[in-house]
Design an enzyme around this catalytic site. Structure first.
Site, short mmCIF file in Angstrom:
data_model
loop_
_atom_site.label_atom_id
_atom_site.label_comp_id
_atom_site.label_asym_id
_atom_site.label_seq_id
_atom_site.Cartn_x
_atom_site.Cartn_y
_atom_site.Cartn_z
N GLU A 48 -4.51 39.45 56.91
CA GLU A 48 -3.83 38.20 56.54
C GLU A 48 -4.02 37.87 55.06
O GLU A 48 -3.14 37.28 54.44
CB GLU A 48 -4.32 37.04 57.40
CG GLU A 48 -3.90 37.10 58.86
CD GLU A 48 -4.83 37.93 59.73
OE1 GLU A 48 -5.75 38.58 59.19
OE2 GLU A 48 -4.64 37.93 60.97
N PHE A 110 -11.05 29.03 72.29
CA PHE A 110 -11.01 30.36 71.70
C PHE A 110 -10.04 30.39 70.52
O PHE A 110 -8.89 29.97 70.63
CB PHE A 110 -10.57 31.38 72.77
CG PHE A 110 -10.43 32.77 72.23
CD1 PHE A 110 -11.54 33.45 71.75
CD2 PHE A 110 -9.20 33.40 72.19
CE1 PHE A 110 -11.42 34.74 71.23
CE2 PHE A 110 -9.07 34.69 71.68
CZ PHE A 110 -10.18 35.36 71.20
N GLN A 111 -10.51 30.87 69.41
CA GLN A 111 -9.73 30.97 68.16
C GLN A 111 -9.21 29.63 67.67
O GLN A 111 -8.17 29.55 67.03
CB GLN A 111 -8.61 32.01 68.29
CG GLN A 111 -9.20 33.41 68.52
CD GLN A 111 -8.22 34.54 68.32
OE1 GLN A 111 -7.02 34.39 68.54
NE2 GLN A 111 -8.73 35.69 67.89
N LYS A 160 0.30 26.39 69.72
CA LYS A 160 1.10 27.35 70.50
C LYS A 160 2.07 26.65 71.47
O LYS A 160 3.23 27.06 71.59
CB LYS A 160 0.14 28.25 71.29
CG LYS A 160 0.81 29.39 72.01
CD LYS A 160 -0.20 30.35 72.58
CE LYS A 160 0.47 31.54 73.24
NZ LYS A 160 -0.52 32.51 73.72
N MET A 463 -16.73 44.63 34.76
CA MET A 463 -16.85 43.38 34.02
C MET A 463 -18.24 42.76 34.18
O MET A 463 -18.83 42.26 33.22
CB MET A 463 -15.77 42.40 34.49
CG MET A 463 -15.74 41.11 33.71
SD MET A 463 -15.50 41.40 31.95
CE MET A 463 -13.74 41.19 31.82
C1 LIG Z 1 -13.76 38.43 45.47
C2 LIG Z 1 -14.57 38.56 44.23
N1 LIG Z 1 -15.87 38.92 44.30
C3 LIG Z 1 -16.61 39.04 43.17
C4 LIG Z 1 -16.06 38.79 41.95
C5 LIG Z 1 -16.91 38.89 40.69
N2 LIG Z 1 -16.39 39.95 39.80
C6 LIG Z 1 -15.59 39.70 38.76
S1 LIG Z 1 -15.10 41.08 37.96
C7 LIG Z 1 -16.02 42.05 38.96
C8 LIG Z 1 -16.04 43.54 38.79
C9 LIG Z 1 -14.71 44.14 39.07
O1 LIG Z 1 -14.85 45.52 39.20
P1 LIG Z 1 -13.59 46.47 39.23
O2 LIG Z 1 -12.59 45.98 40.18
O3 LIG Z 1 -14.09 47.87 39.42
O4 LIG Z 1 -12.97 46.28 37.79
P2 LIG Z 1 -13.53 46.67 36.35
O5 LIG Z 1 -14.19 45.45 35.82
O6 LIG Z 1 -14.48 47.81 36.50
O7 LIG Z 1 -12.30 47.02 35.60
C10 LIG Z 1 -16.70 41.28 39.92
C11 LIG Z 1 -17.63 41.83 40.93
C12 LIG Z 1 -14.71 38.38 41.93
N3 LIG Z 1 -14.08 38.08 40.80
N4 LIG Z 1 -14.00 38.31 43.07
#
Ligand SMILES: Cc1ncc(C[n+]2csc(CCOP(=O)(O)OP(=O)(O)O)c2C)c(N)n1
Length: 551
Positions: A48, A110-111, A160, A463
């Protein structure tokens, strides 16, 4: 007609052609009605969350309202991140969730989940429908609310038994989908703005996503051209001004180009248009445009002085406001100021053979063309795309700016392609983000959605790793992802053509060989895990003090 049939009839009435969704117990009657409803195209995603991101990508790239369906309980809770993502970036969505039958409400059935309670703070409005005769009015109002003023997601929860109850449906021809935005400024405010613009010697326009949302990039450009004012953009504002236009400077803020941050710091007038002075742009508030008078144009009064104080605010509809300003301001020539800004730019040192993010993105841009719609996930790859892709039109960049949702990209790219069959659609993702959403490869394969997936694989949550490198003494806690997953095989498992490359020469060979836009293609580019995003404004610093290299 029963409630389910009325629901679908109302969607059709609103001009909806495609819905994204996933079935379940509470929405069996809705999917039963869908079985016979050939005017609606339904895309069943793998999850979803993917359905909401797809509806979001569809909306951002077409300007239409995105619609998705989910069942009660876990189906509904799976939509929450997608709804919050859309809410933060002002994307109009209608999310219809099934609910347990009215007699079962409030009994921990449920749900059963209180999805209107859960989504209260991330929707523009939400409804729990308790009577079949309310369905049509609620849906019509929901569409109006989601698109009017500052757009956003609206959730409709339908039990529903209400889907199954017989009711009356009277067809309506909808001509007015949204309320006009009210102009709430006085003529005197407009004239003060005109005077400030006429007097300024070093002006900068700071354009945001509101320009795209209001469909006024042409009006903005006419204003910028007459006043000869350079334009910097928030991430959400990229694409408003064509990439090569001499007034387009690109992104400003935490990862903005140095010359742009210095220009904002030294400007004597900042004209913010549909931008919200987010902390990702402003950083240290007291040093943001410290010498400038600030004019803020926005559709939403709650944005005024929320993050930064302004001298003049103009609240209303850009469609009439921008041409009025353009008409009243003097024609200007700011060539000295523009030259000064270009002197702040450090010359690019380019090695075209280097297998880095810029060269990779340039190669994709050359191959796929500027008509491409680009979706991203979140991380370094997102910022590299924002910095280097040549965005030429509003809706060409689909990214989670406000919430920063990893796992957004693949669903969003699917939605964008479903809404834009004639454009190339590229997903730029990172290995961390891709792991959060690659279940939607099943959707790509099932519907043979011909998107291109570029995985910039640095074997890291890049990042976060970069922040650990620069600001946490290189203590790489849980950010190295070096478990040798074979992404080409993963694509292959879904029957999707895949390649993995490590050099520019190999990438170019693959780009020459693939037939993009005819079938889904996956390309992994394995880059060094130490390539970082520059410039970067360190926490607590002013935007002019961005770092451009760190060893
Ligand atoms: C759902 C979610 N969890 C954690 C984060 C924190 N976060 C921001 S950037 C990042 C790393 C992203 O890694 P990747 O997708 O491999 O991209 P890269 O930075 O290596 O290009 C994280 C863990 C986030 N933005 N969203």
């Amino acid at each position: 007609m029963n409630g389910a049939q009325i629901t679908l009839a109302c969607l059709i009435e609103q001009g909806v052609e495609t819905v994204f969704g996933y079935p379940g117990g509470s929405v069996i009657p809705l999917y039963d009605a869908l079985y016979d409803e050939h005017r609606l195209n339904h895309v069943r995603t793998a999850h979803e969350q993917g359905a909401v991101h797809a509806a979001d990508g569809y909306s951002r790239s077409t300007g239409k309202v995105g619609v998705c369906l989910a069942t009660s309980g876990p189906g509904a809770t799976n939509t929450v991140t997608g709804i919050a993502t859309a809410f933060m970036d002002s994307v109009p969505l209608i999310v219809i969730t099934g609910q347990v039958g009215v007699p079962l409400l409030g009994r921990d059935s449920f749900q059963e989940i209180d999805i209107t309670g859960i989504t209260l703070s991330v929707t523009k409005h939400n409804y729990l429908v308790r009577n079949v005769d309310q369905i049509a009015d609620v849906i019509r109002e929901a569409f109006r609310v989601s698109q009017s003023g500052r757009p956003g997601p609206v959730l409709i929860d339908i039990p529903k038994n209400i889907f199954l109850t017989e009711g009356y449906y009277v067809e309506k021809t909808i001509t007015n989908f949204k309320d006009e935005i009210q102009n709430k400024y006085e003529e005197a405010d407009l004239m003060s703005a005109v005077e400030m613009i006429n007097q300024s010697k070093n002006p900068v326009i700071y354009a945001g996503g509101g320009v795209k949302i209001s469909g006024t990039s042409r009006e903005l450009l006419e204003f910028a051209e007459k006043t000869d004012t350079p334009v910097v953009s928030s991430m959400m504002g990229l694409g408003n001004i064509p990439y090569d236009h001499e007034l387009n400077l690109g992104m400003v803020g935490m990862h903005g180009f140095r010359q742009n941050n210095v220009a904002v710091t030294n400007c004597d007038l900042l004209i913010a248009v549909g931008a919200r002075f987010s902390d990702r742009v402003v950083s240290k508030a007291e040093n943001f445009a410290p010498n400038a008078r600030i004019i803020h144009l926005d559709a939403d009064v709650t944005e005024i002085a929320k993050n930064i104080g302004v001298d003049v605010s103009l609240i209303g509809d850009f469609k009439t406001m921008l041409p009025k300003l353009t008409e009243k301001v003097e024609k200007k020539n700011n060539s000295e100021w523009k030259e000064q800004i270009s002197k702040w730019k450090k010359p690019d040192i380019m090695d075209k053979e280097l297998f880095d993010s810029k060269n990779i993105l340039d190669a994709f841009c050359d191959k796929l063309g500027r008509n491409t719609v680009v979706a991203t996930d979140v991380g370094q790859h997102q910022i590299w795309t924002a910095q280097h892709w040549k965005f030429d039109f509003p809706g060409s960049f689909i990214t989670s700016g406000g919430l920063g949702t990893m796992g957004f990209g693949l669903g969003a790219a699917i939605g964008a392609k479903v809404g834009n069959r004639e454009n190339q659609v590229l997903l730029v993702t990172g290995d961390g983000s891709y792991r959060m959403n690659n279940n939607e490869l099943a959707t790509v394969a099932r519907y043979d959605i011909p998107i291109t997936i570029l995985l910039i694989n640095n074997n890291a949550l890049g990042m976060v790793r970069q922040w650990q490198k620069m600001f946490s003494g290189k203590r790489y806690s849980e950010t190295d992802v070096d478990d040798k997953l074979d992404y080409v095989k993963l694509a292959g498992a879904y029957g999707i053509e895949g390649y993995s490359v490590k050099t520019m020469a190999d990438l170019k060979k693959i780009l020459d060989k693939c037939e993009f836009g005819r079938k889904p293609v996956f390309i992994e580019c394995k880059i060094n895990n130490d390539e970082n995003v520059y410039p970067i404004v360190p926490p607590g610093a002013s935007i002019a003090d961005c770092i451009e290299n760190f060893k």
